[in-house]
Write an enzyme that holds these catalytic residues in place. Structure first.
Site, mmCIF file in Angstrom:
data_model
loop_
_atom_site.group_PDB
_atom_site.id
_atom_site.type_symbol
_atom_site.label_atom_id
_atom_site.label_comp_id
_atom_site.label_asym_id
_atom_site.label_seq_id
_atom_site.Cartn_x
_atom_site.Cartn_y
_atom_site.Cartn_z
ATOM 1 N N TYR A 120 -0.204 23.727 95.356
ATOM 2 C CA TYR A 120 0.538 24.978 95.401
ATOM 3 C C TYR A 120 1.833 24.917 94.585
ATOM 4 C CZ TYR A 120 -2.511 26.597 99.196
ATOM 5 O OH TYR A 120 -3.595 26.996 99.942
ATOM 6 N N ASP A 199 -11.886 16.091 105.351
ATOM 7 C CA ASP A 199 -13.182 16.740 105.540
ATOM 8 C C ASP A 199 -13.837 16.298 106.841
ATOM 9 O OD1 ASP A 199 -13.329 14.237 104.362
ATOM 10 O OD2 ASP A 199 -15.084 14.693 103.153
#
Length: 326
Positions: A120, A199
């Site tokens: 970001y 994950d």
């Protein structure tokens, strides 16, 4: 002393949940001055800029900011506003509430998300018609700062389980540095924690959320995992958040502008009201924050409820019920 609160409804349902939340805050005996600022899609169309300088400066100079929702111009609004309050930590609690049909009612998590870098940071390039790049920025200083904040948050709020989320098996250099920084901070403070591949953690959170408490995350992982956790407790309409800086902070619900229901007065104001409770705590009004949370919990348990929770109440109906509880 009067404290100035910047109020920025933003887009879509922000114009419904923010006024409802102000009704709740005004029911408390606190000397706040609310000053409204403009930002978002409509402001871009009207003025040619999604975040006018005066709105940025309002957030920068106020004691705290309440922000409603970001639409298509989210990256041009919320990221600079987080910068305006010098926010380095995004705090996102995800917990179930009595009376809500949650997928996992045992969920009680807080995501501590690094708020300034990662993917970001906005470092993108187009090298050719065929090739684009995105640079992932990780620094030791920002990683240490979020680790310190996360470990201290867990200790101060009674969380025994702290997990550091990462993907250092693939992103060996960047997430490797993030892990090393967290490990150094833990050693210095004698904190205990576990590590988890992000994950695999997503799967385990769905299966056994009760095994986790505070999760310290790089920027993108914190964004994704907290939204996943919203599905465990009843949806994004229940998740508040805080963007915390050294001296200033901005508070916003995790949900977006919800254009599909905007203008219908059926948006759930709970996340916005709970964000305001986080603001109260940040400003030192802990007892009032606890009162607001208790009132929200009572309304969610007893009703009225908005359609996302199976009811037919309006946004204002819920706000009025919270005020009645107060």
């Amino acid at each position: 002393m009067t404290e100035q609160i910047a109020v920025i409804p933003g887009d879509g349902i922000g114009h419904e949940v923010v006024p409802a939340t102000l009704d709740v805050l005004e029911a408390l005996d606190i000397d706040f001055e609310f000053v409204e600022g403009e930002a978002g899609d409509a402001v871009l169309e009207e003025r040619g800029e999604a975040l006018p300088d005066e709105t940025y400066e309002l957030a920068e100079e106020s004691d705290a900011t309440l922000f409603g929702a970001a639409g298509e111009t989210a990256a041009d609004v919320i990221l600079p506003l987080r910068e305006a309050v010098d926010s380095f930590a995004n705090v996102r609690p995800a917990r179930s509430y009595p009376g809500i049909d949650a997928v996992k009612p045992e969920t009680d998590l807080v995501f501590i998300r690094e708020n300034t870098e990662g993917v970001y940071a906005g470092i993108e390039s187009q090298l050719s018609d065929d090739v684009t790049t995105l640079t992932r920025l990780i620094t030791d200083s920002a990683s240490r700062r979020i680790a310190e904040y996360g470990f201290e948050y867990a200790a101060e709020n009674g969380f025994d389980d702290v997990t550091v989320a990462h993907k250092a098996n693939v992103m060996r250099t960047t997430d490797g540095q993030f892990l090393e920084a967290c490990s150094a901070v833990a050693d210095e403070g004698d904190y205990e924690y576990d590590e988890a591949l992000m994950d695999a953690l997503a799967m385990h959170l769905i299966m056994h959320p009760e095994d986790y408490g505070v999760v310290i995350c790089p920027n993108l992982a914190g964004d994704m995992l907290s939204d996943l956790a919203a599905g465990l407790v009843g949806g994004l309409g229940l998740l508040p958040s805080a963007n915390v800086g050294p001296d200033n902070a901005l508070f916003e619900p995790v949900h977006g502008s919800a254009p599909d229901i905007a203008g219908q007065e059926i948006a759930n104001p709970a996340a916005m009201v709970l964000s305001a409770a986080m603001m109260l705590e940040h400003l030192g009004y802990g007892d009032d924050a606890a009162r607001v949370r208790s009132a929200v919990e009572a309304v969610m348990a007893e009703g009225p409820r908005t359609p996302d929770l199976g009811g037919d109440a309006s946004t204002q109906d819920v706000a009025d019920a919270i005020v009645d509880q107060l």
